[in-house]
Design an enzyme around this catalytic site. Structure first.
Site, PDB file in Angstrom:
ATOM      1  N   HIS A 101     -18.019  79.147  88.797  1.00  0.00           N
ATOM      2  CA  HIS A 101     -18.767  77.885  88.770  1.00  0.00           C
ATOM      3  C   HIS A 101     -19.109  77.557  90.223  1.00  0.00           C
ATOM      4  O   HIS A 101     -18.307  77.831  91.130  1.00  0.00           O
ATOM      5  CB  HIS A 101     -17.930  76.707  88.282  1.00  0.00           C
ATOM      6  CG  HIS A 101     -17.410  76.801  86.884  1.00  0.00           C
ATOM      7  ND1 HIS A 101     -16.264  77.453  86.552  1.00  0.00           N
ATOM      8  CD2 HIS A 101     -17.891  76.274  85.730  1.00  0.00           C
ATOM      9  CE1 HIS A 101     -16.044  77.331  85.248  1.00  0.00           C
ATOM     10  NE2 HIS A 101     -17.018  76.622  84.729  1.00  0.00           N
ATOM     11  N   ASP A 104     -16.323  75.911  91.995  1.00  0.00           N
ATOM     12  CA  ASP A 104     -15.122  76.734  92.235  1.00  0.00           C
ATOM     13  C   ASP A 104     -15.128  77.308  93.646  1.00  0.00           C
ATOM     14  O   ASP A 104     -14.073  77.472  94.266  1.00  0.00           O
ATOM     15  CB  ASP A 104     -15.086  77.991  91.330  1.00  0.00           C
ATOM     16  CG  ASP A 104     -15.024  77.700  89.865  1.00  0.00           C
ATOM     17  OD1 ASP A 104     -14.665  76.577  89.498  1.00  0.00           O
ATOM     18  OD2 ASP A 104     -15.332  78.628  89.084  1.00  0.00           O
TER      19      ASP A 104
END
Ligand code: XUL
Ligand code: CO
Length: 438
Positions: A101, A104
């Site tokens: 993501h 992340d």
């Protein structure tokens, strides 16, 4: 901080008789099965979020993992240290792909400008790491569910300004996925649903989601991204009712908004079971609709009714899933991403390796079992024979649109049909799977 995995040697394939704990017993990347290597069939990916972003905290207690890069604030230095740790893990495990993501990988950001800048900084660094380690990107995705701004939805938010922030995230994440050579782009609608109908206009929210996914597809073509776009179905958690409930619901949504030839599905077994389905049901539904894309391999816990995201270990379940994946033609752009996390008490660096080695060895065995099942033609032969009446006569005419209800009724009357019930042989077929699960 890249030293976190320094004491672990690269993981090698040693075969079923190996007594080395940190070695593959079945995952032999170069082994040929049905004309392709195991590596090419499975396209294994390690996910960034569960392994490198989660610190072991749960709703009742704090971090247990002591990952050094998660100790302070999520600034650029922390994001860099996380990147080093992640890519050193990929190199040692030997997984060909990873998934992430946007949030992340990047340093924390609040404003749109900060988001763009912090993400751009790390994308450059990811590109360099990928070149250095030869790790490829299976898919990228934008996290539009963690930040409080998405509390009431991302693209389905009642406030268009929130949707605009989401659009900014998706634009930059899709462009980065394209630049990094990603095979796909995933959309999981964690907040695309509702908690109570009393404050929700469902029709309007569905239209927002439909238009949003169309904008993503338009942008994909605008920038020349040749990978796939996949929606990841899940029935609930975090919201009470999620719009992308299961594969069949997603297909209905895609048809409604003219997306069925543009978007496929990323299936997750733990989401399938939450929706009351088994894993292979979701795979076969996707095959039937022509929207099969990728898998987030994991398992739930039969006694817990939530998304426990555990590493898969059930050989029969995964043999069945691989059988239907292979029958559908196997992975093309998709792959086997482990959307799974070690338990909170598995707090050593080694535990991340045990988890992935176990998952990869399991998939290797399931793949071999599935290939044997296909070769034997015992299941497919039975099914083909069961439906052979449709290859000719009135069955064929009906399917071709050459017979209508009157014609079928007249045929029934004229031939005075009295079809004898034929056994479905369920137990016999289940035995075939049992004999091939080894
Ligand atoms: C949540 C889930 C996500 C998606 C990506 O249940 O599976 O991690 O895979 O957003
Ligand atoms: Co997932």
């Amino acid at each position: 901080m890249s030293g976190y995995f320094d004491h672990i040697d690269p993981i090698k394939f040693e075969g079923p008789d190996s007594t080395t704990d940190l070695a593959f017993k079945y995952y032999d990347p170069k082994k040929i099965i049905m004309g392709k290597t195991m590596e090419e069939h499975l396209r294994v990916a390690v996910c960034y979020w569960h392994n490198f972003c989660w610190d072991g905290a749960d709703v009742f207690g704090g971090p247990t993992f002591n990952r050094p890069w998660l100790a302070g604030t999520n600034d650029q230095a922390a994001a860099d240290a996380k990147l080093d740790a992640a890519f050193s893990f990929f190199e040692k495990l030997g997984n060909p792909f990873f998934c992430f993501h946007d949030t992340d990988v990047m340093a924390a950001a609040e404003t749109p400008q900060e988001h763009i800048e912090n993400f751009a900084v790390i994308v450059d660094k990811i590109e360099a790491k990928m070149a250095q380690t030869k790790t490829k990107l299976l898919w990228g995705t934008a996290n539009m569910f963690s930040h409080p701004r998405y509390m009431s939805g991302a693209s389905t938010n009642p406030n268009p300004d929130v949707v605009a922030f989401g659009a900014l995230q998706v634009k930059h994440c899709l462009e980065a996925t394209h630049r990094l050579g990603g095979a796909g782009y995933v959309m999981w609608g964690g907040r695309e649903g509702y908690e109570t109908i009393l404050n929700t206009d469902v029709g309007r929210e569905m239209d927002q989601l439909g238009r949003f996914v169309n904008m993503v597809v338009e942008h994909k073509h605008k920038i020349g991204f040749k990978g796939d776009i996949w929606i990841e179905p899940k029935p609930h958690e975090p919201t009470k009712h999620q719009y992308d409930r299961d594969v069949a619901t997603v297909y209905g949504f895609l048809k409604t908004y003219g997306l069925e030839n543009e978007v496929g599905v990323n299936i997750e077994p733990n989401h399938a079971t939450l929706a009351g389905h088994n894993f292979e049901h979701e795979v076969e539904m996707a095959n039937a609709f022509g929207i099969f894309g990728s898998i987030d391999f994991n398992r739930g816990d039969p006694q817990n009714g939530w998304d426990t995201d555990q590493f898969p270990y059930d050989l029969r379940e995964n043999t069945m899933a691989l059988y239907y994946i292979l029958r559908g033609g196997g992975f093309k752009n998709g792959g086997a991403n482990f959307d799974a996390k070690v338990r909170r008490q598995s707090n050593d660096p080694e535990d991340l390796f045990y988890a992935h080695i176990g998952g990869m060895d399991l998939l290797a065995r399931a793949l071999e079992n599935a290939a044997d099942l296909i070769k034997s033609e015992k299941l497919s032969g039975f099914v083909d024979n069961r439906y052979k009446g449709w290859d000719s006569g009135m069955g064929k005419k009906m399917l071709n649109g050459k017979a209508d209800l009157d014609d079928m009724a007249a045929y029934a009357l004229k031939t005075n049909i009295s079809p004898a019930p034929i056994s479905g042989r369920q137990e016999y077929l289940e035995n075939i799977v049992t004999y091939h699960t080894k």
